[in-house]
Design a protein around this motif. Structure first.
Motif, PDB file in Angstrom:
ATOM      1  N   UNK A  96     -12.345   5.643   1.804  1.00 18.25           N
ATOM      2  CA  UNK A  96     -10.967   6.161   1.251  1.00 18.25           C
ATOM      3  C   UNK A  96     -10.656   5.121   0.197  1.00 18.25           C
ATOM      4  N   UNK A  97      -9.419   5.394  -0.758  1.00 20.22           N
ATOM      5  CA  UNK A  97      -9.130   4.571  -1.730  1.00 20.22           C
ATOM      6  C   UNK A  97      -7.592   4.480  -1.752  1.00 20.22           C
ATOM      7  N   UNK A  98      -7.130   3.361  -2.363  1.00 20.08           N
ATOM      8  CA  UNK A  98      -5.582   3.363  -2.489  1.00 20.08           C
ATOM      9  C   UNK A  98      -5.255   4.393  -3.447  1.00 20.08           C
ATOM     10  N   UNK A  99      -4.486   5.361  -3.027  1.00 20.46           N
ATOM     11  CA  UNK A  99      -4.108   6.369  -4.257  1.00 20.46           C
ATOM     12  C   UNK A  99      -2.909   7.330  -3.900  1.00 20.46           C
ATOM     13  N   UNK A 100      -2.733   8.247  -4.460  1.00 20.09           N
ATOM     14  CA  UNK A 100      -1.523   9.251  -4.260  1.00 20.09           C
ATOM     15  C   UNK A 100      -2.050  10.707  -4.709  1.00 20.09           C
ATOM     16  N   UNK A 110      -5.340  11.128  -7.203  1.00 24.81           N
ATOM     17  CA  UNK A 110      -5.253   9.999  -8.110  1.00 24.81           C
ATOM     18  C   UNK A 110      -5.315   8.457  -7.562  1.00 24.81           C
ATOM     19  N   UNK A 111      -5.974   7.851  -8.295  1.00 25.04           N
ATOM     20  CA  UNK A 111      -6.285   6.246  -7.817  1.00 25.04           C
ATOM     21  C   UNK A 111      -4.951   5.345  -8.241  1.00 25.04           C
ATOM     22  N   UNK A 112      -4.432   4.436  -7.474  1.00 22.90           N
ATOM     23  CA  UNK A 112      -3.388   3.815  -7.669  1.00 22.90           C
ATOM     24  C   UNK A 112      -3.889   2.366  -8.567  1.00 22.90           C
ATOM     25  N   UNK A 125      -3.439   4.555   1.527  1.00 22.92           N
ATOM     26  CA  UNK A 125      -4.735   5.138   1.461  1.00 22.92           C
ATOM     27  C   UNK A 125      -4.942   6.501   1.514  1.00 22.92           C
ATOM     28  N   UNK A 126      -5.766   7.257   0.860  1.00 24.54           N
ATOM     29  CA  UNK A 126      -6.091   8.554   0.934  1.00 24.54           C
ATOM     30  C   UNK A 126      -7.755   8.650   1.545  1.00 24.54           C
ATOM     31  N   UNK A 127      -7.776   9.205   2.628  1.00 22.93           N
ATOM     32  CA  UNK A 127      -9.091   9.703   3.202  1.00 22.93           C
ATOM     33  C   UNK A 127      -9.915  10.485   2.363  1.00 22.93           C
ATOM     34  N   UNK A 128     -10.223  10.172   1.241  1.00 28.07           N
ATOM     35  CA  UNK A 128     -11.007  10.946   0.084  1.00 28.07           C
ATOM     36  C   UNK A 128     -12.163  10.102  -0.316  1.00 28.07           C
ATOM     37  N   UNK A 129     -13.232  10.881  -0.509  1.00 25.31           N
ATOM     38  CA  UNK A 129     -14.412  10.125  -1.039  1.00 25.31           C
ATOM     39  C   UNK A 129     -14.354   9.927  -2.856  1.00 25.31           C
ATOM     40  N   UNK A 152      -8.327  -0.261  -5.283  1.00 26.54           N
ATOM     41  CA  UNK A 152      -8.652  -0.945  -3.732  1.00 26.54           C
ATOM     42  C   UNK A 152      -9.176   0.371  -3.106  1.00 26.54           C
ATOM     43  N   UNK A 153     -10.138  -0.084  -2.230  1.00 25.83           N
ATOM     44  CA  UNK A 153     -11.030   0.924  -1.499  1.00 25.83           C
ATOM     45  C   UNK A 153     -11.360   0.454  -0.006  1.00 25.83           C
ATOM     46  N   UNK A 154     -11.639   1.093   0.653  1.00 25.12           N
ATOM     47  CA  UNK A 154     -12.154   0.957   2.266  1.00 25.12           C
ATOM     48  C   UNK A 154     -13.354   1.854   2.526  1.00 25.12           C
ATOM     49  N   UNK A 155     -14.245   1.246   3.400  1.00 27.97           N
ATOM     50  CA  UNK A 155     -15.360   1.903   3.711  1.00 27.97           C
ATOM     51  C   UNK A 155     -15.519   1.624   5.365  1.00 27.97           C
TER      52      UNK A 155
END
Length: 234
Positions: A96-100, A110-112, A125-129, A152-155
């Motif tokens: 996912x990534x930091x976004x809205x 959209x990414x923050x 975070x949005x649980x989107x790829x 910002x991202x997470x995996x």
């Protein structure tokens, strides 16, 4: 439509270099903090350019394990020549990534645009790829100015969430950008935007810590300047 690897401006980067880079990344050959047991893995300066011509380009970067990666893509519409910049993240067990979601387009993720020093894990975070960095129309995204910003991202590859950042420098043209560098942490390790090692202090922009470090740096510079002046007058 065919895609081309991102390239430095104005010269192209040889495919062999990207193959070597991907192999090194898959083997965890990044510059790490202090030792082989370091918790933060840093790519080093990349400065890869998305392209100044109206062509679709993409770049994929390896992360912790084979199958973990992020992708940057600049898509050009064949019908309108509009530019769209996307970021994608993939982990074997999710990402996912930091976004809205855009207010006027609730289905568009959209990414923050994060500032240096922001704690990645504390962001929404949005649980989107995949998410939008910039677009010529509708939701323009937060990466719409000629400035430096952080994604910002997470995996997760089965060992727990791992957080990281990507530094982006936007260009003067519609949606052109540089991938400057990136870093990610081991599971359970916090990381701030711009942090490249576990023992590095990266205060948030505008924080009291940042002001203190700035004041200390200015004081040190003034002391060095004063000593130099005295030596020159001696």
């Amino acid at each position: 439509m065919k895609t081309k690897s991102l390239h430095r401006k104005p010269a192209s980067i040889a495919n062999a270099r990207w193959v070597a880079y991907a192999t090194a990344g898959a083997a965890s050959a990044f510059t790490c903090a202090n030792s082989a047991d370091a918790a933060i893995h840093y790519s080093g300066i990349i400065r890869s350019y998305s392209g100044w011509e109206l062509k679709t380009t993409s770049f994929r970067a390896p992360l912790d394990q084979p199958g973990d990666s992020f992708r940057l893509k600049r898509y050009i519409s064949a019908f309108t020549s509009s530019a769209f910049d996307h970021f994608g993240i993939h982990g074997l067990a999710g990402g996912g990534f930091a976004g809205f979601y855009c207010p006027g387009s609730p289905r568009v993720a959209s990414l923050s645009r994060l500032s240096r020093g922001a704690f990645i894990s504390r962001r929404p975070f949005l649980a989107r790829e995949s998410g939008l960095m910039y677009a010529d129309s509708f939701c323009r995204g937060q990466f719409d100015r000629e400035e430096v910003g952080f994604i910002g991202f997470k995996f997760n590859n089965g060992s727990g969430d791992q957080y990281g950042w990507v530094r982006i420098q936007m260009g003067q043209l519609r949606g052109d950008f540089w991938l400057v560098d990136y870093a990610y942490a081991d599971p359970g390790e916090p990381i701030r935007a711009g942090q490249t090692s576990s023992n590095e202090i990266v205060p948030e922009e505008g924080s009291l810590g940042g002001l203190a470090l700035g004041a200390a740096g200015l004081l040190a510079w003034r002391k060095r300047r004063s000593r130099t002046a005295r030596l020159e007058d001696a």
